[in-house]
Design an enzyme around this catalytic site. Structure first.
Site, mmCIF file in Angstrom:
data_model
loop_
_atom_site.group_PDB
_atom_site.id
_atom_site.type_symbol
_atom_site.label_atom_id
_atom_site.label_comp_id
_atom_site.label_asym_id
_atom_site.label_seq_id
_atom_site.Cartn_x
_atom_site.Cartn_y
_atom_site.Cartn_z
ATOM 1 N N CYS A 2 0.844 -1.187 0.000
ATOM 2 C CA CYS A 2 0.000 0.000 0.000
ATOM 3 C C CYS A 2 0.888 1.249 0.000
ATOM 4 O O CYS A 2 2.004 1.210 0.477
ATOM 5 C CB CYS A 2 -0.943 0.080 1.187
ATOM 6 S SG CYS A 2 -2.085 -1.265 1.325
ATOM 7 N N ARG A 27 4.355 -0.973 -4.663
ATOM 8 C CA ARG A 27 4.088 -1.429 -3.297
ATOM 9 C C ARG A 27 2.690 -2.010 -3.130
ATOM 10 O O ARG A 27 2.386 -2.641 -2.135
ATOM 11 C CB ARG A 27 4.237 -0.261 -2.334
ATOM 12 C CG ARG A 27 5.680 0.128 -2.259
ATOM 13 C CD ARG A 27 5.916 1.107 -1.162
ATOM 14 N NE ARG A 27 7.318 1.057 -0.876
ATOM 15 C CZ ARG A 27 7.828 0.656 0.261
ATOM 16 N NH1 ARG A 27 7.056 0.269 1.231
ATOM 17 N NH2 ARG A 27 9.113 0.646 0.438
ATOM 18 N N TRP A 74 -3.134 -2.561 -1.508
ATOM 19 C CA TRP A 74 -2.889 -4.017 -1.622
ATOM 20 C C TRP A 74 -3.825 -4.610 -0.586
ATOM 21 O O TRP A 74 -3.599 -4.480 0.612
ATOM 22 C CB TRP A 74 -1.422 -4.308 -1.310
ATOM 23 C CG TRP A 74 -0.981 -5.717 -1.549
ATOM 24 C CD1 TRP A 74 -0.447 -6.221 -2.695
ATOM 25 C CD2 TRP A 74 -0.976 -6.799 -0.606
ATOM 26 N NE1 TRP A 74 -0.131 -7.541 -2.524
ATOM 27 C CE2 TRP A 74 -0.444 -7.928 -1.260
ATOM 28 C CE3 TRP A 74 -1.374 -6.936 0.725
ATOM 29 C CZ2 TRP A 74 -0.298 -9.156 -0.633
ATOM 30 C CZ3 TRP A 74 -1.224 -8.159 1.348
ATOM 31 C CH2 TRP A 74 -0.696 -9.258 0.662
ATOM 32 N N ASN A 100 -2.436 2.546 5.654
ATOM 33 C CA ASN A 100 -1.660 1.320 5.415
ATOM 34 C C ASN A 100 -1.628 0.559 6.729
ATOM 35 O O ASN A 100 -1.433 1.167 7.779
ATOM 36 C CB ASN A 100 -0.208 1.641 5.044
ATOM 37 C CG ASN A 100 -0.096 2.291 3.684
ATOM 38 O OD1 ASN A 100 -1.062 2.335 2.943
ATOM 39 N ND2 ASN A 100 1.088 2.776 3.376
ATOM 40 N N GLY A 101 -1.735 -0.756 6.668
ATOM 41 C CA GLY A 101 -1.666 -1.545 7.899
ATOM 42 C C GLY A 101 -2.969 -2.272 8.152
ATOM 43 O O GLY A 101 -3.822 -2.390 7.258
ATOM 44 N N GLU A 493 16.119 -19.559 -4.639
ATOM 45 C CA GLU A 493 15.893 -18.191 -5.107
ATOM 46 C C GLU A 493 15.431 -18.173 -6.566
ATOM 47 O O GLU A 493 14.551 -17.395 -6.940
ATOM 48 C CB GLU A 493 17.183 -17.371 -4.912
ATOM 49 C CG GLU A 493 17.186 -15.965 -5.493
ATOM 50 C CD GLU A 493 16.087 -15.043 -4.948
ATOM 51 O OE1 GLU A 493 15.403 -15.402 -3.980
ATOM 52 O OE2 GLU A 493 15.900 -13.964 -5.542
ATOM 53 N N LYS A 497 11.998 -16.642 -8.023
ATOM 54 C CA LYS A 497 11.929 -15.636 -9.099
ATOM 55 C C LYS A 497 10.944 -16.093 -10.178
ATOM 56 O O LYS A 497 10.126 -15.316 -10.646
ATOM 57 C CB LYS A 497 13.301 -15.412 -9.754
ATOM 58 C CG LYS A 497 14.313 -14.620 -8.988
ATOM 59 C CD LYS A 497 14.067 -13.127 -8.892
ATOM 60 C CE LYS A 497 13.262 -12.745 -7.707
ATOM 61 N NZ LYS A 497 13.701 -12.784 -6.382
ATOM 62 N N GLU A 500 7.347 -15.905 -8.894
ATOM 63 C CA GLU A 500 6.881 -14.521 -8.694
ATOM 64 C C GLU A 500 6.454 -13.853 -9.986
ATOM 65 O O GLU A 500 5.433 -13.183 -10.029
ATOM 66 C CB GLU A 500 8.006 -13.666 -8.071
ATOM 67 C CG GLU A 500 8.228 -13.899 -6.603
ATOM 68 C CD GLU A 500 9.366 -13.043 -6.067
ATOM 69 O OE1 GLU A 500 9.211 -12.449 -4.997
ATOM 70 O OE2 GLU A 500 10.433 -12.959 -6.720
ATOM 71 N N HIS A 516 14.986 -38.625 -3.363
ATOM 72 C CA HIS A 516 14.111 -38.896 -2.221
ATOM 73 C C HIS A 516 12.678 -38.426 -2.485
ATOM 74 O O HIS A 516 12.026 -37.891 -1.602
ATOM 75 C CB HIS A 516 14.663 -38.237 -0.958
ATOM 76 C CG HIS A 516 16.033 -38.718 -0.613
ATOM 77 N ND1 HIS A 516 16.292 -40.020 -0.246
ATOM 78 C CD2 HIS A 516 17.223 -38.090 -0.629
ATOM 79 C CE1 HIS A 516 17.585 -40.169 -0.030
ATOM 80 N NE2 HIS A 516 18.181 -39.005 -0.256
ATOM 81 N N LYS A 616 5.937 -5.165 -2.931
ATOM 82 C CA LYS A 616 7.379 -5.062 -2.742
ATOM 83 C C LYS A 616 7.761 -5.167 -1.280
ATOM 84 O O LYS A 616 8.766 -5.756 -0.923
ATOM 85 C CB LYS A 616 7.847 -3.727 -3.329
ATOM 86 C CG LYS A 616 9.345 -3.470 -3.229
ATOM 87 C CD LYS A 616 10.077 -4.316 -4.213
ATOM 88 C CE LYS A 616 11.584 -4.153 -4.129
ATOM 89 N NZ LYS A 616 12.267 -5.331 -4.700
#
Ligand code: G6P
Length: 621
Positions: A2, A27, A74, A100-101, A493, A497, A500, A516, A616
């Site tokens: 946000c 964001r 968001w 925000n929050g 990672e 990527k 995402e 396994h 983000k």
């Protein structure tokens, strides 16, 4: 997560607010809105969708006025709809609020408000409850501050926030109080921008840096009120304090995309510089070690370190996992790595002489901050590895090391990851040189570190080769990633990527775990990417690659040195990176895989810089 922008000044607010929101769009980007005060009424425009939809709405129906607040959302509470987009209003519709929050006790507060006759809720959001609460108290305070409606709005906001359980960064305006904004924060960043005849409020400096580089970073429990000329900061409890105006260390130019089609590609390509900046001034050639003054620890304290905990979320956690191998190898100190979200709620037995590093690009991730605070509570020395110098984690830790990577706008972290790897290697070098690492080993490490920026330039030249590999595999449903030792976290990672930004299924595993269970997945249409540089475990990786090949799984290999020769008959595609010492190989192997995810996302037509559902900086738990 946000974004908030507020403006009071002599210019039309709408273009300034919209431009600020565009800078914050990375964001949060599921809905957006503005409330601008025009005379004695609020001009509100809000809608589900991107900032472009809001801009479109404003171009069709302009909102004029010289002060106002805005938000990009968001969603946490309530669906993505026009009604749930911010700003929200009190029962009279005169007070507008962006937030925000998360207001955790919003249900209880809402019930109390309804009992008090304060109904007329228009949305499902927790934010609207706070707007109503401020309005409810504002009405009850009538007469208490004489004609000073500014003081009344400040007092109403203060009283409302005292009832709130949860986190917030807010901005509030009242249609009848000209030229005036109130803001406050707890757990969600907020910065005041100080201009000439104009002032700003934002959740991130990048929203306002084009207008002013003079800022005051608000602390938790700060409440700010301002007009175009003055500002006043006090605590939510009502006590006043000192606040320094600081200079933002980057400019509006630094947050432009330039000629790159996406921020992510720009940031991938910046890595020769950002890796250099992460070690700049931190290597001492005479002593063959690293110098990290920000840790604020003397030699005796550093020598006493008996255990290290590395924590973070997402990409930062993967850097921590590389750090575990690096620090154990170089310094022979036990290292534990944990998800910040798990670590903060675990009851780990306390140990002496333990350092806890919170790793976070933004320095605002709620779980990482929670882990830092929990560590402090337990009496550990807590250190931050952050990019954002004014962030909450940077400010609340006992010391730390800055990444100096410059603003990272692409939602998928790239350059911050390699900066984190460099810093963790510097920490390993510093602690190692105080223990078993010889001068010669220290020198070898410094030489290898210094060669990296040039080697990254070479890796970036592989972009065309990687693009054609991406195109070749653009029809697959997913990919598997494997690596060992220092490069096992690179498998994690790289899978992250891919998930995402392409939304494809991807998993990362240690190569040897293949047999396994994961081997059951191997089939001709599921490529396996092996990160197998010419290091101490290359021959072991080759065994695992044979196992995939035997089951007709296509193989893409990232390798170096003699690896290419040995992989010739095994891998369908081979990407060769320069050789370096084992602990630095992840810095070079991850870059082709950042590029692979990028090119695949472009080939699939994905929104690379703003992938669906992601933000983000995640400032909620
Ligand atoms: C979010 C982002 C990830 C990032 C993680 C940690 O989930 O989408 O890309 O790695 O947060 O962010 P931080 O700012 O703490 O490094």
């Amino acid at each position: 997560m946000c974004g908030i922008v507020g403006y009071v000044g002599r210019s039309q607010a709408a273009p300034i607010l919209l431009d600020g929101l565009r800078r914050l769009e990375y964001r949060g980007y599921d809905s957006a809105g503005v409330a601008i005060v025009n005379g004695d009424h609020l001009e509100t425009r809000k809608c589900a969708g991107r900032i472009a939809s809001l801009a479109n709405l404003i171009s069709k129906k302009p909102a004029t006025g010289f002060y106002g607040i805005s938000h990009t959302r968001w969603a946490t509470h309530g669906k993505v709809t026009d009604e749930n987009a911010h700003p929200h209003f009190d029962a009279t519709g005169k007070i507008a609020l962006v937030h925000n929050g998360v207001i955790e006790n919003y249900q209880t507060l809402k019930e109390q408000l309804i009992q008090d006759g304060d109904t007329n809720f228009q949305s499902d959001t927790d934010t609207e409850v706070l707007a109503h609460l401020i309005g409810n108290i504002y009405r009850k305070l009538e007469g208490t501050n004489g004609k000073d409606s500014k003081a009344r709005l400040v007092n109403a906001t203060r009283a409302a926030l005292k009832q709130v359980i949860g986190t917030y960064g807010i901005a509030v305006v009242h249609a009848d109080i000209p030229d005036f904004i109130v803001g406050a924060r707890r757990g969600s960043p907020l910065v005041l921008g100080v201009g000439k005849d104009e002032n700003f409020l934002a959740s991130d400096v990048s929203a306002i840096v084009a207008h002013t580089r003079d800022v005051v970073y608000l602390n938790d429990f700060d409440l700010v009120s301002f007009d175009s000329e003055n500002f006043e900061i006090s605590s939510i409890e009502g006590t006043s304090g000192q606040h320094a105006v600081s200079k933002v260390e980057f400019t509006a130019e630094d947050i432009k995309k330039g000629d790159y089609p996406h921020y992510m590609l720009k940031e991938i390509c910046e890595q020769p510089d950002t890796v250099r900046d992460a070690m700049r001034g931190r290597l001492t050639y005479e002593e063959c070690t690293a110098k990290l003054g920000g840790l604020d620890m003397n030699a005796a304290e550093l020598r006493d370190v008996a255990r290290i905990v590395l924590t973070g979320c997402g990409t930062a956690l993967h850097a921590a996992r590389v750090g575990e191998y690096v620090i154990e190898q170089l310094a022979n100190i036990p290292v534990d790595v944990d998800f910040a979200s798990e670590y903060r709620h675990r009851n780990t037995p306390p140990t002496e002489h333990t350092l806890v590093f919170a790793i976070s690009q933004s320095g605002e991730t709620a779980d990482t901050l929670g882990a830092l605070r929990e560590s402090k509570r337990k009496g550990y020395r807590t250190l931050g590895i952050c990019n954002n110098v004014a962030s909450t984690i940077a400010r609340e830790s006992d010391g730390g090391v800055y990444m100096h990577a410059g603003p990272e706008i692409g939602v998928a972290a790239t350059k911050s990851f390699t900066s984190q790897l460099i810093i963790l290697n510097l920490i390993g070098l510093l602690l190692g040189r105080m223990r078993q690492l010889s001068t010669a080993q220290g020198k070898q490490m410094i030489d290898a570190l210094e060669a990296l920026p040039g080697q990254i330039e070479q890796v970036l030249k592989l972009s065309d080769q990687i693009e054609s590999i991406a195109k070749k595999y653009s029809g697959v449903n997913g990919m598997l990633f494997f690596g060992r030792q220092f490069n096992y976290p690179i498998a994690l990672e790289s899978a992250l990527k891919l998930k995402e930004i392409t939304y494809l299924f991807a998993e990362g595993h240690p190569s040897a775990e293949l047999k396994h269970g994961i081997i059951a997945l191997i089939r001709p249409d599921l490529p396996s990417v092996f990160i197998a540089p010419d290091d101490a475990v290359l021959s072991k990786n080759l065994n695992n690659i044979e196992q995939v090949k035997a089951r007709k799984g296509p193989i893409i290999a990232i390798t170096s040195g003699n690896g290419a020769k040995q992989l010739k008959n095994l891998a369908a595609d081979i990407v060769e990176v320069p050789t370096t010492i084992d602990c630095l190989t992840p810095v070079l192997t991850v870059i082709p895989l950042q590029l692979l995810a990028y090119h695949l996302a472009v080939a699939l037509g994905r929104d690379v810089d703003k992938p669906r559902n992601l933000a983000k900086s995640v400032t909620v738990e």
